[in-house]
Design a protein around this motif. Structure first.
Motif, PDB file in Angstrom:
ATOM      1  N   GLU A 106      43.047  30.099  46.735  1.00  0.00           N
ATOM      2  CA  GLU A 106      44.127  30.683  45.949  1.00  0.00           C
ATOM      3  C   GLU A 106      43.571  31.502  44.793  1.00  0.00           C
ATOM      4  OE1 GLU A 106      47.541  30.575  46.377  1.00  0.00           O
ATOM      5  OE2 GLU A 106      46.977  29.751  48.333  1.00  0.00           O
ATOM      6  N   ALA A 107      44.257  32.575  44.511  1.00  0.00           N
ATOM      7  CA  ALA A 107      43.926  33.387  43.350  1.00  0.00           C
ATOM      8  C   ALA A 107      44.893  33.009  42.237  1.00  0.00           C
ATOM      9  CB  ALA A 107      44.063  34.868  43.684  1.00  0.00           C
ATOM     10  N   ASP A 108      44.422  33.049  41.013  1.00  0.00           N
ATOM     11  CA  ASP A 108      45.308  32.785  39.893  1.00  0.00           C
ATOM     12  C   ASP A 108      45.457  34.057  39.058  1.00  0.00           C
ATOM     13  OD1 ASP A 108      43.014  32.969  38.257  1.00  0.00           O
ATOM     14  OD2 ASP A 108      42.742  30.789  38.226  1.00  0.00           O
ATOM     15  N   ALA A 109      46.261  33.972  38.027  1.00  0.00           N
ATOM     16  CA  ALA A 109      46.514  35.143  37.179  1.00  0.00           C
ATOM     17  C   ALA A 109      45.219  35.652  36.538  1.00  0.00           C
ATOM     18  CB  ALA A 109      47.545  34.801  36.110  1.00  0.00           C
ATOM     19  N   ASP A 110      44.313  34.740  36.206  1.00  0.00           N
ATOM     20  CA  ASP A 110      43.040  35.159  35.616  1.00  0.00           C
ATOM     21  C   ASP A 110      42.204  35.964  36.603  1.00  0.00           C
ATOM     22  OD1 ASP A 110      43.629  33.980  33.184  1.00  0.00           O
ATOM     23  OD2 ASP A 110      42.534  32.129  33.627  1.00  0.00           O
ATOM     24  N   ASP A 111      42.259  35.582  37.891  1.00  0.00           N
ATOM     25  CA  ASP A 111      41.531  36.338  38.913  1.00  0.00           C
ATOM     26  C   ASP A 111      42.057  37.766  38.984  1.00  0.00           C
ATOM     27  OD1 ASP A 111      39.962  34.144  39.671  1.00  0.00           O
ATOM     28  OD2 ASP A 111      41.359  33.546  41.250  1.00  0.00           O
ATOM     29  N   LEU A 112      43.369  37.900  39.009  1.00  0.00           N
ATOM     30  CA  LEU A 112      43.961  39.234  39.092  1.00  0.00           C
ATOM     31  C   LEU A 112      43.664  40.053  37.842  1.00  0.00           C
ATOM     32  CD1 LEU A 112      47.315  38.323  40.828  1.00  0.00           C
ATOM     33  CD2 LEU A 112      45.452  39.697  41.775  1.00  0.00           C
ATOM     34  N   ALA A 158      36.511  48.932  46.415  1.00  0.00           N
ATOM     35  CA  ALA A 158      36.347  47.564  46.916  1.00  0.00           C
ATOM     36  C   ALA A 158      37.157  46.589  46.064  1.00  0.00           C
ATOM     37  CB  ALA A 158      34.874  47.173  46.929  1.00  0.00           C
ATOM     38  N   LEU A 159      37.132  46.784  44.758  1.00  0.00           N
ATOM     39  CA  LEU A 159      37.893  45.898  43.886  1.00  0.00           C
ATOM     40  C   LEU A 159      39.395  46.059  44.104  1.00  0.00           C
ATOM     41  CD1 LEU A 159      35.669  46.307  40.739  1.00  0.00           C
ATOM     42  CD2 LEU A 159      36.216  44.108  41.838  1.00  0.00           C
ATOM     43  N   LYS A 160      39.849  47.265  44.370  1.00  0.00           N
ATOM     44  CA  LYS A 160      41.274  47.460  44.675  1.00  0.00           C
ATOM     45  C   LYS A 160      41.654  46.713  45.953  1.00  0.00           C
ATOM     46  CE  LYS A 160      43.714  49.859  41.967  1.00  0.00           C
ATOM     47  NZ  LYS A 160      44.637  49.146  41.072  1.00  0.00           N
ATOM     48  N   GLU A 161      40.744  46.704  46.931  1.00  0.00           N
ATOM     49  CA  GLU A 161      41.009  45.937  48.154  1.00  0.00           C
ATOM     50  C   GLU A 161      41.043  44.442  47.870  1.00  0.00           C
ATOM     51  OE1 GLU A 161      39.559  46.659  52.017  1.00  0.00           O
ATOM     52  OE2 GLU A 161      39.060  48.743  51.552  1.00  0.00           O
ATOM     53  N   VAL A 162      40.126  43.975  47.039  1.00  0.00           N
ATOM     54  CA  VAL A 162      40.143  42.560  46.657  1.00  0.00           C
ATOM     55  C   VAL A 162      41.457  42.232  45.954  1.00  0.00           C
ATOM     56  CG1 VAL A 162      39.085  40.833  45.125  1.00  0.00           C
ATOM     57  CG2 VAL A 162      37.636  42.278  46.564  1.00  0.00           C
ATOM     58  N   GLU A 163      41.900  43.128  45.090  1.00  0.00           N
ATOM     59  CA  GLU A 163      43.172  42.924  44.392  1.00  0.00           C
ATOM     60  C   GLU A 163      44.322  42.803  45.395  1.00  0.00           C
ATOM     61  OE1 GLU A 163      45.759  44.903  40.764  1.00  0.00           O
ATOM     62  OE2 GLU A 163      44.370  46.181  41.882  1.00  0.00           O
ATOM     63  N   GLU A 164      44.357  43.701  46.380  1.00  0.00           N
ATOM     64  CA  GLU A 164      45.402  43.622  47.409  1.00  0.00           C
ATOM     65  C   GLU A 164      45.341  42.288  48.145  1.00  0.00           C
ATOM     66  OE1 GLU A 164      45.318  47.022  50.055  1.00  0.00           O
ATOM     67  OE2 GLU A 164      44.926  48.352  48.352  1.00  0.00           O
ATOM     68  N   TYR A 165      44.134  41.876  48.495  1.00  0.00           N
ATOM     69  CA  TYR A 165      43.941  40.608  49.202  1.00  0.00           C
ATOM     70  C   TYR A 165      44.421  39.435  48.347  1.00  0.00           C
ATOM     71  CZ  TYR A 165      41.555  36.752  51.550  1.00  0.00           C
ATOM     72  OH  TYR A 165      41.270  35.578  52.183  1.00  0.00           O
ATOM     73  N   LEU A 166      44.040  39.422  47.071  1.00  0.00           N
ATOM     74  CA  LEU A 166      44.416  38.317  46.197  1.00  0.00           C
ATOM     75  C   LEU A 166      45.924  38.249  45.978  1.00  0.00           C
ATOM     76  CD1 LEU A 166      41.617  38.486  43.460  1.00  0.00           C
ATOM     77  CD2 LEU A 166      41.735  36.960  45.452  1.00  0.00           C
ATOM     78  N   ARG A 167      46.557  39.392  45.902  1.00  0.00           N
ATOM     79  CA  ARG A 167      48.014  39.415  45.679  1.00  0.00           C
ATOM     80  C   ARG A 167      48.787  38.921  46.897  1.00  0.00           C
ATOM     81  NH1 ARG A 167      49.392  41.586  40.966  1.00  0.00           N
ATOM     82  NH2 ARG A 167      48.011  43.106  39.993  1.00  0.00           N
ATOM     83  N   ASP A 168      48.332  39.306  48.091  1.00  0.00           N
ATOM     84  CA  ASP A 168      49.086  38.948  49.299  1.00  0.00           C
ATOM     85  C   ASP A 168      48.181  39.023  50.522  1.00  0.00           C
ATOM     86  OD1 ASP A 168      50.948  38.523  51.288  1.00  0.00           O
ATOM     87  OD2 ASP A 168      52.266  40.170  50.688  1.00  0.00           O
ATOM     88  N   PRO A 169      47.446  37.927  50.805  1.00  0.00           N
ATOM     89  CA  PRO A 169      46.503  37.952  51.928  1.00  0.00           C
ATOM     90  C   PRO A 169      47.161  38.299  53.268  1.00  0.00           C
ATOM     91  CG  PRO A 169      46.136  36.012  50.576  1.00  0.00           C
ATOM     92  CD  PRO A 169      47.383  36.672  50.069  1.00  0.00           C
TER      93      PRO A 169
END
Length: 184
Positions: A106-112, A158-169
């Motif tokens: 799980e990602a949390d708000a701090d991760d995002l 790459a970070l934008k992709e990680v962000e997309e993944y963290l928001r909604d895998p």
């Protein structure tokens, strides 16, 4: 001292100050990425932060070497290139996502928030290095900063992709795997 000599000294001073500033940015960003990798519980985020931290270290090492060479001889050194290749971060991300699937944690708000901050760092770095490439007077210097700018852009993507993944895998995988929503 002739006006040409003064201009050369000023240019070398500006170049040195610019390299010190770029080096400071790379070190600051690396420290940020390492701290975020330590903090996050999300395996994809941790892996990506560590990967980019390694890249930032490589950038810093090269910038230090260039700065030292310029301090000794005043000319842009030959043979100072990055040991990294474009596309490596994106391939690393694809491999990590393939390996972890939706089990990254799980990602949390701090991760995002960390990923958003990282995106800002990388966008600023890309702009800075593009400006330095544009202002470069030597071919090798221009090529070096163009490569750094491209690498920062790659980190950003790459970070934008990680962000997309963290928001909604689930949605991330739907887009990546190009599933049809019509049952096809």
């Amino acid at each position: 001292m002739s006006s040409g000599e003064g201009k050369g000294v000023h240019m070398e001073s500006r170049r040195s100050e610019t390299l010190v500033m770029a080096l400071s940015n790379e070190r600051r960003e690396r420290a940020f990425y390492l701290a975020q990798a330590e903090r996050t519980r999300n395996r994809l985020g941790r892996s990506m932060f560590l990967r980019i931290a390694d890249d930032e270290l490589e950038h810093a090492v090269r910038l230090e070497r260039i700065h030292e060479e310029l301090a000794r001889g005043g000319a842009w050194p030959e043979g100072v290139e990055l040991g990294l290749k474009l596309g490596e971060v994106g391939r690393s991300l694809d491999a990590l996502v393939g390996e972890l699937g939706q089990a990254a944690g799980e990602a949390d708000a701090d991760d995002l928030e960390a990923v958003e901050t990282a995106c800002r760092f990388e966008a600023e770095g890309e702009r800075l290095y593009a400006q330095l490439a544009g202002a470069a007077s030597e071919k090798r210097e221009k090529a070096f900063f163009e490569l750094l700018s491209s690498m920062e852009r790659e980190h950003f993507r790459a970070l934008k992709e990680v962000e997309e993944y963290l928001r909604d895998p689930a949605s991330y995988f739907t887009v990546k795997e190009r599933h049809g929503l019509d049952g096809a």
